[in-house]
Write a protein that holds these residues in place. Structure first.
Motif, PDB file in Angstrom:
ATOM      1  N   VAL A 281       0.870  -1.161   0.000  1.00 42.25           N
ATOM      2  CA  VAL A 281       0.000   0.000   0.000  1.00 42.25           C
ATOM      3  C   VAL A 281       0.912   1.218   0.000  1.00 42.25           C
ATOM      4  N   THR A 282       0.494   2.274  -0.694  1.00 42.84           N
ATOM      5  CA  THR A 282       1.309   3.469  -0.834  1.00 42.84           C
ATOM      6  C   THR A 282       0.821   4.550   0.121  1.00 42.84           C
ATOM      7  N   LEU A 283       1.726   5.063   0.948  1.00 42.29           N
ATOM      8  CA  LEU A 283       1.412   6.108   1.915  1.00 42.29           C
ATOM      9  C   LEU A 283       1.968   7.431   1.410  1.00 42.29           C
ATOM     10  N   CYS A 284       1.109   8.440   1.305  1.00 47.04           N
ATOM     11  CA  CYS A 284       1.477   9.720   0.707  1.00 47.04           C
ATOM     12  C   CYS A 284       1.232  10.869   1.676  1.00 47.04           C
ATOM     13  N   ASN A 285       2.213  11.731   1.814  1.00 47.03           N
ATOM     14  CA  ASN A 285       2.185  12.856   2.743  1.00 47.03           C
ATOM     15  C   ASN A 285       1.802  14.131   1.996  1.00 47.03           C
ATOM     16  N   ARG A 286       0.699  14.745   2.400  1.00 53.00           N
ATOM     17  CA  ARG A 286       0.272  15.977   1.743  1.00 53.00           C
ATOM     18  C   ARG A 286       1.284  17.109   1.930  1.00 53.00           C
ATOM     19  N   SER A 287       2.001  17.122   3.039  1.00 49.77           N
ATOM     20  CA  SER A 287       3.019  18.154   3.239  1.00 49.77           C
ATOM     21  C   SER A 287       4.142  18.016   2.215  1.00 49.77           C
ATOM     22  N   SER A 288       4.537  16.788   1.908  1.00 50.10           N
ATOM     23  CA  SER A 288       5.551  16.566   0.875  1.00 50.10           C
ATOM     24  C   SER A 288       5.017  16.986  -0.494  1.00 50.10           C
ATOM     25  N   HIS A 289       3.745  16.694  -0.732  1.00 43.41           N
ATOM     26  CA  HIS A 289       3.118  17.116  -1.992  1.00 43.41           C
ATOM     27  C   HIS A 289       3.126  18.634  -2.130  1.00 43.41           C
ATOM     28  N   ARG A 290       2.808  19.329  -1.047  1.00 43.78           N
ATOM     29  CA  ARG A 290       2.834  20.796  -1.107  1.00 43.78           C
ATOM     30  C   ARG A 290       4.243  21.316  -1.379  1.00 43.78           C
TER      31      ARG A 290
ATOM     32  N   ARG B 144      -1.594  12.971  -9.450  1.00 41.43           N
ATOM     33  CA  ARG B 144      -0.398  12.671 -10.239  1.00 41.43           C
ATOM     34  C   ARG B 144       0.363  11.474  -9.667  1.00 41.43           C
ATOM     35  N   TRP B 145       0.238  11.257  -8.368  1.00 33.14           N
ATOM     36  CA  TRP B 145       1.068  10.260  -7.686  1.00 33.14           C
ATOM     37  C   TRP B 145       0.429   8.869  -7.634  1.00 33.14           C
ATOM     38  N   ARG B 146      -0.871   8.757  -7.841  1.00 31.09           N
ATOM     39  CA  ARG B 146      -1.566   7.479  -7.832  1.00 31.09           C
ATOM     40  C   ARG B 146      -1.272   6.682  -6.549  1.00 31.09           C
ATOM     41  N   GLY B 147      -1.364   7.387  -5.419  1.00 27.90           N
ATOM     42  CA  GLY B 147      -1.140   6.757  -4.123  1.00 27.90           C
ATOM     43  C   GLY B 147      -2.422   6.206  -3.541  1.00 27.90           C
ATOM     44  N   ASN B 148      -2.290   5.402  -2.488  1.00 32.19           N
ATOM     45  CA  ASN B 148      -3.444   4.778  -1.844  1.00 32.19           C
ATOM     46  C   ASN B 148      -3.958   5.562  -0.642  1.00 32.19           C
ATOM     47  N   ILE B 149      -3.092   5.819   0.326  1.00 29.26           N
ATOM     48  CA  ILE B 149      -3.507   6.425   1.588  1.00 29.26           C
ATOM     49  C   ILE B 149      -2.794   7.765   1.751  1.00 29.26           C
ATOM     50  N   TRP B 150      -3.579   8.838   1.740  1.00 26.47           N
ATOM     51  CA  TRP B 150      -3.063  10.192   1.903  1.00 26.47           C
ATOM     52  C   TRP B 150      -3.303  10.670   3.321  1.00 26.47           C
ATOM     53  N   PHE B 151      -2.333  11.388   3.855  1.00 25.59           N
ATOM     54  CA  PHE B 151      -2.471  11.911   5.209  1.00 25.59           C
ATOM     55  C   PHE B 151      -1.887  13.314   5.289  1.00 25.59           C
ATOM     56  N   ASP B 152      -2.269  14.041   6.323  1.00 25.31           N
ATOM     57  CA  ASP B 152      -1.781  15.400   6.539  1.00 25.31           C
ATOM     58  C   ASP B 152      -1.493  15.583   8.013  1.00 25.31           C
ATOM     59  N   GLY B 153      -0.748  16.652   8.333  1.00 29.10           N
ATOM     60  CA  GLY B 153      -0.461  16.967   9.717  1.00 29.10           C
ATOM     61  C   GLY B 153       0.954  16.644  10.157  1.00 29.10           C
ATOM     62  N   LEU B 154       1.789  16.139   9.254  1.00 30.15           N
ATOM     63  CA  LEU B 154       3.175  15.835   9.573  1.00 30.15           C
ATOM     64  C   LEU B 154       4.106  16.671   8.703  1.00 30.15           C
ATOM     65  N   ALA B 155       5.386  16.695   9.025  1.00 28.54           N
ATOM     66  CA  ALA B 155       6.350  17.507   8.304  1.00 28.54           C
ATOM     67  C   ALA B 155       6.611  16.953   6.910  1.00 28.54           C
ATOM     68  N   PRO B 156       7.015  17.809   5.973  1.00 28.91           N
ATOM     69  CA  PRO B 156       7.387  17.310   4.650  1.00 28.91           C
ATOM     70  C   PRO B 156       8.496  16.266   4.749  1.00 28.91           C
ATOM     71  N   TRP B 157       8.332  15.187   3.998  1.00 30.18           N
ATOM     72  CA  TRP B 157       9.294  14.100   3.870  1.00 30.18           C
ATOM     73  C   TRP B 157       9.469  13.306   5.159  1.00 30.18           C
ATOM     74  N   GLU B 158       8.645  13.528   6.166  1.00 31.58           N
ATOM     75  CA  GLU B 158       8.752  12.755   7.402  1.00 31.58           C
ATOM     76  C   GLU B 158       8.524  11.268   7.157  1.00 31.58           C
ATOM     77  N   GLU B 159       7.736  10.956   6.141  1.00 30.00           N
ATOM     78  CA  GLU B 159       7.446   9.554   5.829  1.00 30.00           C
ATOM     79  C   GLU B 159       8.713   8.770   5.471  1.00 30.00           C
ATOM     80  N   PHE B 160       9.746   9.446   4.959  1.00 32.39           N
ATOM     81  CA  PHE B 160      10.992   8.744   4.639  1.00 32.39           C
ATOM     82  C   PHE B 160      11.678   8.214   5.898  1.00 32.39           C
TER      83      PHE B 160
END
Length: 247
Positions: free
Chosen positions: A136-145, A159-175
């Motif tokens: 499953v693909t996890l996508c960070n809205r902060s990174s998108h912004r 554009r990213w064709r991800g599965n689960i989008w979330f917000d409220g965390l820092a950009p690139w924190e998912e890495f």
């Protein structure tokens, strides 16, 4: 720190349409239900759905950018899929028995010199994601912004064709989640790797035209990665509005 799920998206037919859902039940070792459940094999592909094969066996948006503008709706009870496209109109069909209708309908989108679509195959083993494990693909809205800001205009998350989008965390924190367990609603996933991106991200999800140097923007951070791929290690229900965070 935790974020919250803002969207859940699935792609019943690989590279052919996207669909938002409010909630799903994740199962251990499986992708999002109905995600990449079918795929369109091209003329040179040997794919038959019996086993996972790499994405190069399928017709996809990296080679056919017009596919990016497609939306889908799946009736889970009947298996009927309805596709819409700004240039093609609407198609309602059963991918298991009426795949030829999809091949004919999308023919105007195929660039000259590309291998044509040949048949629709059903995933008998597991979802036909790009990863060699059920993900499953996890996508960070902060990174998108951050990517939108680097390009200088707002971009669609599609554009990213991800599965689960979330917000409220820092950009690139998912890495920083690589190798860690993450709680999503009542489910738990193990984040395994970053998602390396391709030319499909260059195409506008409203028009299907390539209109933004998304890969160039990513390269300004010395990579071509966006989002992370995770394996479900504990099943459970997830819904828009649920919390997501590292355990």
């Amino acid at each position: 720190m935790t974020g919250r799920i803002t969207e859940i998206l699935r792609y019943p037919i690989k590279s052919h349409g996207r669909e938002a859902v409010a909630r799903v039940v994740l199962s251990e070792g499986q992708s999002l239900p109905w995600d990449r459940h079918w795929a369109v094999a091209h003329e040179a592909s040997e794919a038959d759905g019996s086993a996972w094969v790499p994405c190069r066996n399928f017709t996809r948006g990296a080679k056919v950018p017009g596919l990016q503008a497609m939306s889908s709706a799946l009736d889970e009870d009947s298996g009927i899929v309805t596709l819409t496209h700004p240039d093609l109109g609407e198609l309602r069909f059963d991918p298991d028995t009426e795949g030829d209708q999809l091949i004919d309908w999308t023919r105007p989108l195929m660039p000259e010199g590309r291998m044509g679509s040949d048949r629709v195959v059903r995933a008998e083993a597991r979802a036909m994601t790009d990863s060699d494990f059920a993900s499953v693909t996890l996508c960070n809205r902060s990174s998108h912004r951050a990517v939108s800001q680097r390009i200088g205009r707002d971009l669609s998350i599609h554009r990213w064709r991800g599965n689960i989008w979330f917000d409220g965390l820092a950009p690139w924190e998912e890495f920083d989640w690589i190798g860690r367990e993450v709680q999503i609603g009542s489910a738990v996933v193990l984040v395994r790797e970053r998602t390396t991106r391709c030319a499909m991200t260059q195409a506008n999800p409203e028009t299907g035209a390539r209109d933004a140097d998304v890969l160039g923007a990513l390269e300004s951070w010395d990579h071509r990665d966006f989002s992370v791929l995770a394996e479900v290690i504990k099943g459970g229900e997830i819904a828009v509005g649920d919390e997501i965070g590292r355990l």
